[in-house]
Design a protein around this motif. Structure first.
Motif, PDB file in Angstrom:
ATOM      1  N   MET A 100      35.899  93.990 123.957  1.00 37.32           N
ATOM      2  CA  MET A 100      35.070  92.798 124.034  1.00 37.32           C
ATOM      3  C   MET A 100      34.186  92.671 122.795  1.00 37.32           C
ATOM      4  N   VAL A 101      33.585  93.776 122.379  1.00 37.02           N
ATOM      5  CA  VAL A 101      32.738  93.752 121.187  1.00 37.02           C
ATOM      6  C   VAL A 101      33.550  93.328 119.969  1.00 37.02           C
ATOM      7  N   LYS A 102      34.762  93.849 119.857  1.00 37.58           N
ATOM      8  CA  LYS A 102      35.637  93.482 118.740  1.00 37.58           C
ATOM      9  C   LYS A 102      35.931  91.985 118.760  1.00 37.58           C
ATOM     10  N   MET A 103      36.232  91.455 119.942  1.00 38.67           N
ATOM     11  CA  MET A 103      36.546  90.031 120.070  1.00 38.67           C
ATOM     12  C   MET A 103      35.355  89.167 119.681  1.00 38.67           C
ATOM     13  N   LEU A 104      34.171  89.507 120.194  1.00 42.45           N
ATOM     14  CA  LEU A 104      32.988  88.708 119.886  1.00 42.45           C
ATOM     15  C   LEU A 104      32.623  88.805 118.410  1.00 42.45           C
ATOM     16  N   ASP A 105      32.677  90.008 117.845  1.00 39.76           N
ATOM     17  CA  ASP A 105      32.374  90.163 116.417  1.00 39.76           C
ATOM     18  C   ASP A 105      33.308  89.312 115.560  1.00 39.76           C
ATOM     19  N   ARG A 106      34.598  89.358 115.884  1.00 39.69           N
ATOM     20  CA  ARG A 106      35.564  88.587 115.105  1.00 39.69           C
ATOM     21  C   ARG A 106      35.313  87.088 115.246  1.00 39.69           C
ATOM     22  N   ALA A 107      34.985  86.663 116.455  1.00 44.27           N
ATOM     23  CA  ALA A 107      34.705  85.246 116.683  1.00 44.27           C
ATOM     24  C   ALA A 107      33.493  84.794 115.874  1.00 44.27           C
ATOM     25  N   TYR A 108      32.428  85.589 115.888  1.00 47.61           N
ATOM     26  CA  TYR A 108      31.217  85.216 115.152  1.00 47.61           C
ATOM     27  C   TYR A 108      31.470  85.195 113.648  1.00 47.61           C
ATOM     28  N   ASP A 109      32.378  86.042 113.172  1.00 50.73           N
ATOM     29  CA  ASP A 109      32.634  86.121 111.739  1.00 50.73           C
ATOM     30  C   ASP A 109      33.597  85.047 111.240  1.00 50.73           C
ATOM     31  N   THR A 110      34.408  84.497 112.127  1.00 48.13           N
ATOM     32  CA  THR A 110      35.468  83.595 111.663  1.00 48.13           C
ATOM     33  C   THR A 110      35.338  82.147 112.140  1.00 48.13           C
ATOM     34  N   LEU A 111      34.557  81.902 113.176  1.00 49.35           N
ATOM     35  CA  LEU A 111      34.554  80.568 113.780  1.00 49.35           C
ATOM     36  C   LEU A 111      33.389  79.683 113.333  1.00 49.35           C
ATOM     37  N   ASP A 112      32.521  80.208 112.491  1.00 44.54           N
ATOM     38  CA  ASP A 112      31.456  79.401 111.874  1.00 44.54           C
ATOM     39  C   ASP A 112      30.613  78.681 112.921  1.00 44.54           C
ATOM     40  N   ALA A 113      30.088  79.460 113.879  1.00 42.49           N
ATOM     41  CA  ALA A 113      29.317  78.883 114.982  1.00 42.49           C
ATOM     42  C   ALA A 113      27.901  78.533 114.554  1.00 42.49           C
ATOM     43  N   ASP A 114      27.400  77.406 115.074  1.00 39.60           N
ATOM     44  CA  ASP A 114      26.000  77.030 114.880  1.00 39.60           C
ATOM     45  C   ASP A 114      25.120  77.603 115.979  1.00 39.60           C
ATOM     46  N   ALA A 115      25.723  77.939 117.126  1.00 40.05           N
ATOM     47  CA  ALA A 115      24.966  78.520 118.240  1.00 40.05           C
ATOM     48  C   ALA A 115      25.946  79.140 119.228  1.00 40.05           C
ATOM     49  N   VAL A 116      25.421  80.033 120.060  1.00 41.05           N
ATOM     50  CA  VAL A 116      26.195  80.672 121.132  1.00 41.05           C
ATOM     51  C   VAL A 116      25.451  80.449 122.441  1.00 41.05           C
ATOM     52  N   ILE A 117      26.199  80.111 123.502  1.00 38.06           N
ATOM     53  CA  ILE A 117      25.618  79.982 124.837  1.00 38.06           C
ATOM     54  C   ILE A 117      26.283  80.999 125.754  1.00 38.06           C
ATOM     55  N   PHE A 118      25.470  81.866 126.351  1.00 38.79           N
ATOM     56  CA  PHE A 118      25.950  82.832 127.339  1.00 38.79           C
ATOM     57  C   PHE A 118      25.757  82.205 128.723  1.00 38.79           C
ATOM     58  N   THR A 119      26.873  81.969 129.428  1.00 39.34           N
ATOM     59  CA  THR A 119      26.780  81.205 130.668  1.00 39.34           C
ATOM     60  C   THR A 119      26.888  82.072 131.915  1.00 39.34           C
ATOM     61  N   GLY A 120      26.191  83.188 131.921  1.00 32.24           N
ATOM     62  CA  GLY A 120      25.990  83.928 133.151  1.00 32.24           C
ATOM     63  C   GLY A 120      26.893  85.118 133.374  1.00 32.24           C
ATOM     64  N   ASP A 121      26.465  85.978 134.319  1.00 30.97           N
ATOM     65  CA  ASP A 121      27.043  87.305 134.510  1.00 30.97           C
ATOM     66  C   ASP A 121      27.060  88.033 133.163  1.00 30.97           C
ATOM     67  N   ASN A 122      25.907  88.005 132.529  1.00 31.18           N
ATOM     68  CA  ASN A 122      25.756  88.614 131.214  1.00 31.18           C
ATOM     69  C   ASN A 122      25.723  90.134 131.296  1.00 31.18           C
ATOM     70  N   ILE A 123      25.469  90.654 132.499  1.00 29.14           N
ATOM     71  CA  ILE A 123      25.561  92.083 132.784  1.00 29.14           C
ATOM     72  C   ILE A 123      26.297  92.241 134.109  1.00 29.14           C
ATOM     73  N   LEU A 124      26.713  93.478 134.406  1.00 25.77           N
ATOM     74  CA  LEU A 124      27.441  93.731 135.643  1.00 25.77           C
ATOM     75  C   LEU A 124      26.470  94.176 136.728  1.00 25.77           C
ATOM     76  N   GLY A 125      25.664  93.240 137.163  1.00 27.96           N
ATOM     77  CA  GLY A 125      24.820  93.471 138.325  1.00 27.96           C
ATOM     78  C   GLY A 125      24.018  94.746 138.277  1.00 27.96           C
ATOM     79  N   ASN A 126      24.045  95.469 139.377  1.00 33.04           N
ATOM     80  CA  ASN A 126      23.234  96.667 139.502  1.00 33.04           C
ATOM     81  C   ASN A 126      23.962  97.938 139.094  1.00 33.04           C
ATOM     82  N   HIS A 127      25.199  97.810 138.592  1.00 32.31           N
ATOM     83  CA  HIS A 127      25.971  98.995 138.222  1.00 32.31           C
ATOM     84  C   HIS A 127      25.650  99.406 136.785  1.00 32.31           C
ATOM     85  N   LEU A 128      24.372  99.582 136.502  1.00 30.72           N
ATOM     86  CA  LEU A 128      23.975  99.779 135.107  1.00 30.72           C
ATOM     87  C   LEU A 128      23.894 101.240 134.693  1.00 30.72           C
ATOM     88  N   LEU A 129      24.183 102.150 135.614  1.00 36.04           N
ATOM     89  CA  LEU A 129      24.234 103.562 135.252  1.00 36.04           C
ATOM     90  C   LEU A 129      25.655 104.096 135.340  1.00 36.04           C
TER      91      LEU A 129
END
Length: 366
Positions: free
Chosen positions: A30-59
């Motif tokens: 996922m990190v590779k995909m997002l990094d490549r997208a940010y480097d190649t798609l010339d975005a003016d902004a990014v919108i994160f539309t939810g479930d930005n983390i996996l709930g309470n399974h953070l450990l």
């Protein structure tokens, strides 16, 4: 930074990242995909539309053992680490970002009001909702302006991840009456200005883009009937849409207010666009490689919004962004679901058996 963007040569490009839904030990694909997208798609902004983390399974362990976080302190530490994987790359590149919450963000020891401070700690984060205590902190307007500072397009960010903090009623799938009334006021204030709305969970009206069919041609909905996307709808539907339990008249307000499109996530393996009663419904697949998904619906969406009120959108898969190579296929196989630990164990066993077979062959030759 301000909740506004400026058109350049009549266009603004926005990337939608929905359901990244990961932990402190993030899946590298996922990190590779997002990094490549940010480097190649010339975005003016990014919108994160939810479930930005996996709930309470953070450990969770590195390979996905489900160990639920306990205690506010450890949860907050892990949450900061998990969010850093999606926020630091845009912040480092100087790309403004906005966000809304999803149901997994809301199913948490840390309230949304406390979570929002993590987002605001990044200097490329938009102001979000600082001035209106009547609605959730992720309910606000992003204005797209021309060079003279005139608002030419509006993006309405709406919270649909709601729960009763007093514990009397648990609900993670509602757009509240207060949010709908807030939107009604914003639409009146910005009357005549083209717009689209973003929220995490699809509206019930999205089901109007489907039609009944035989079992072999569709998927089984919760009412027992089989349905498929109508012919004039473009994209994929691999699961029955999981829609809002209560929308409090949201669709009618959107329609009457002239909102051109409503953009959602939540359903990982659904990715399509269609129109119902003059409103475009844009369903975006997941960015997550930790949770369930499909190679055709795992990726990000690109919006090109024009100063004259038009917009264009397309969904780019992991393979569109990172290339259709042996390496990306291996990354997809190893990273793309909740079975990473089993896959590595299987690879280890396969390697051990291969080594044992090779050793046996060599000894036999001797």
């Amino acid at each position: 930074m301000k909740n506004s963007l400026t058109f350049h040569n009549g266009k603004i490009r926005i990337l939608q990242v929905s359901d990244p839904q990961d932990l402190r030990y993030v899946r590298p694909a996922m990190v590779k995909m997002l990094d490549r997208a940010y480097d190649t798609l010339d975005a003016d902004a990014v919108i994160f539309t939810g479930d930005n983390i996996l709930g309470n399974h953070l450990l969770d362990a590195r390979f996905g053992n489900r160990k639920v976080a306990e205690g506010e302190g450890p949860t907050l530490i892990s949450m900061r680490a998990a969010l850093s994987h999606i926020l630091e790359p845009v912040n480092r590149r100087g790309i403004p970002f906005a966000m809304i919450y999803g149901n997994h963000d809301d199913m948490n020891l840390i309230t949304k009001e406390k979570q929002i401070e993590i987002y605001r700690s990044y200097n490329m984060c938009m102001d979000l909702n600082k001035d209106n205590p009547q609605v959730d902190c992720d309910t606000y307007t992003v204005e797209l302006k021309n060079g003279d500072g005139e608002t030419k397009y509006c993006l309405y960010m709406l919270d649909s991840a709601w729960q009763d903090n007093d514990g009397e009623r648990k609900c993670h799938t509602e757009v509240t009456k207060a949010t709908v009334e807030w939107l009604r006021g914003e639409l009146e204030r910005n009357k005549g200005i083209p717009s689209m709305a973003f929220l995490h969970i699809p509206l019930p009206e999205q089901n109007m883009l489907t039609e009944e069919c035989s079992a072999d041609k569709g998927i089984r909905f919760r009412d027992g009937k089989y349905r498929r996307l109508k012919k004039n709808v473009s994209g994929y539907m691999f699961e029955p849409p999981c829609v809002l339990e209560e929308s409090n008249g949201l669709f009618e307000v959107l329609k009457e207010g002239g909102v051109g499109a409503v953009v959602t996530g939540h359903d990982h393996t659904n990715c399509f666009t269609g129109t119902y009663e003059g409103v475009d419904f844009i369903q975006t697949g997941c960015a997550s490689f930790r949770c369930y998904g499909d190679r055709r619906t795992r990726g990000i969406r690109v919006f090109d919004i024009y100063e004259d009120g038009r917009y264009e959108t397309e969904f780019l898969t992991f393979f569109d962004i990172c290339g259709d190579t042996v390496g990306t296929h291996i990354s997809n196989f190893l990273n793309a679901d909740e079975s990473e630990k089993s896959k590595f164990a299987l690879l280890g066993l396969t390697a051990a058996l291969a080594a044992a077979g090779t050793a046996k062959y060599i000894l036999k030759k001797r």
